[in-house]
Motif scaffolding. Structure first.
Motif, mmCIF file in Angstrom:
data_model
loop_
_atom_site.group_PDB
_atom_site.id
_atom_site.type_symbol
_atom_site.label_atom_id
_atom_site.label_comp_id
_atom_site.label_asym_id
_atom_site.label_seq_id
_atom_site.Cartn_x
_atom_site.Cartn_y
_atom_site.Cartn_z
ATOM 1 N N THR A 171 -5.869 7.380 -1.934
ATOM 2 C CA THR A 171 -4.909 7.719 -0.877
ATOM 3 C C THR A 171 -5.141 6.854 0.354
ATOM 4 O O THR A 171 -4.190 6.358 0.967
ATOM 5 N N LEU A 172 -6.404 6.632 0.700
ATOM 6 C CA LEU A 172 -6.693 5.836 1.893
ATOM 7 C C LEU A 172 -6.428 4.350 1.667
ATOM 8 O O LEU A 172 -6.063 3.637 2.601
ATOM 9 N N TYR A 173 -6.545 3.880 0.421
ATOM 10 C CA TYR A 173 -6.141 2.487 0.176
ATOM 11 C C TYR A 173 -4.631 2.352 0.368
ATOM 12 O O TYR A 173 -4.158 1.373 0.953
ATOM 13 N N ALA A 174 -3.873 3.350 -0.080
ATOM 14 C CA ALA A 174 -2.425 3.347 0.157
ATOM 15 C C ALA A 174 -2.137 3.343 1.658
ATOM 16 O O ALA A 174 -1.212 2.666 2.126
ATOM 17 N N HIS A 175 -2.949 4.084 2.423
ATOM 18 C CA HIS A 175 -2.799 4.083 3.885
ATOM 19 C C HIS A 175 -3.076 2.698 4.454
ATOM 20 O O HIS A 175 -2.347 2.214 5.327
ATOM 21 N N MET A 176 -4.109 2.043 3.945
ATOM 22 C CA MET A 176 -4.455 0.700 4.419
ATOM 23 C C MET A 176 -3.329 -0.290 4.116
ATOM 24 O O MET A 176 -3.012 -1.154 4.937
ATOM 25 N N GLN A 177 -2.721 -0.145 2.944
ATOM 26 C CA GLN A 177 -1.586 -1.012 2.592
ATOM 27 C C GLN A 177 -0.396 -0.736 3.515
ATOM 28 O O GLN A 177 0.234 -1.664 4.025
ATOM 29 N N ALA A 178 -0.084 0.540 3.708
ATOM 30 C CA ALA A 178 1.093 0.924 4.489
ATOM 31 C C ALA A 178 0.973 0.503 5.940
ATOM 32 O O ALA A 178 1.957 0.074 6.556
ATOM 33 N N THR A 179 -0.239 0.618 6.496
ATOM 34 C CA THR A 179 -0.425 0.380 7.932
ATOM 35 C C THR A 179 -1.006 -1.004 8.234
ATOM 36 O O THR A 179 -1.490 -1.252 9.332
ATOM 37 N N GLY A 180 -0.935 -1.891 7.252
ATOM 38 C CA GLY A 180 -1.245 -3.294 7.502
ATOM 39 C C GLY A 180 -2.710 -3.651 7.629
ATOM 40 O O GLY A 180 -3.029 -4.772 8.037
ATOM 41 N N LEU A 181 -3.613 -2.744 7.284
ATOM 42 C CA LEU A 181 -5.027 -3.133 7.267
ATOM 43 C C LEU A 181 -5.280 -4.111 6.130
ATOM 44 O O LEU A 181 -6.257 -4.852 6.136
#
Length: 197
Positions: A171-181
């Motif tokens: 889930t947090l990798y998806a967050h990193m992808q979504a928020t440009g990290l």
């Protein structure tokens, strides 16, 4: 089988977004754009934790419902949601009516503010896991995209230790992808170069 939505501009895009018009708009304007605004980070954390076991398109279609139900993602307000409001939310068909996910979002709002106190902002905290600048991948197909990375593993472990719920490494990798990290647009996608520069 349902046919894919193909935008009229015929630009090359990541194949995952060709499902419906709102998905394409999300891909073209938001996905992978570096986020430094804490409220936007919180929005994505709420939506991504709600996604567990569901498709992102399902969540995107309910985004406006979440915006209304979760005080426009004002984490200070969400942190104070009383049990009576949890019961109201369980009747709201415009969000995912899962009591554990709803309570998890309220819990995460409290933990989010604890991180802000310690680091000055949640943005400062999360960007620290990638050295302060986006990781630039060079994916040729979505099959090459990882589900997790050492960075998302470290982030998930740290956030779990801090008491966050429903936010594992995937889930947090998806967050990193979504928020440009991380830039996980395919190399032939028109957004890849935009976000690399």
């Amino acid at each position: 089988m349902k046919s894919k939505f193909i935008p009229e501009d015929l630009k090359t895009r990541c194949s995952w977004c060709l499902g419906f018009a709102e998905y394409v708009t999300y891909h073209d304007t938001e996905w992978g754009v570096p986020v430094y605004d804490d409220r936007i980070h919180f929005e994505f954390l709420v939506l991504e934790s709600a996604q567990a076991g569901l498709s992102w398109s399902t969540i995107l279609k309910k985004r406006e419902g979440y915006r209304n139900a979760f005080a426009d993602f004002d984490y200070e307000i969400v942190a104070g949601f009383p049990e009576s409001y949890v019961q109201e939310l369980l009747q709201d068909k415009n969000i995912i009516r899962n009591v554990l996910k709803i309570r998890g979002a309220i819990n995460n709002a409290k933990r989010f503010m604890e991180v802000q106190l310690e680091f000055g902002s949640f943005s400062n905290y999360i960007w620290g896991f990638v050295g302060g600048k986006p990781i630039q991948n060079s994916l040729k197909s979505m099959e090459n995209a990882p589900a997790t990375t050492p960075e998302s593993d470290r982030l998930a472990k740290d956030m779990k230790k801090r008491g966050f719920k429903f936010l594992g490494s995937t889930t947090l990798y998806a967050h990193m992808q979504a928020t440009g990290l991380v830039n996980d647009h395919l190399v032939d996608c028109f957004r890849y170069k935009d976000l690399r520069s």
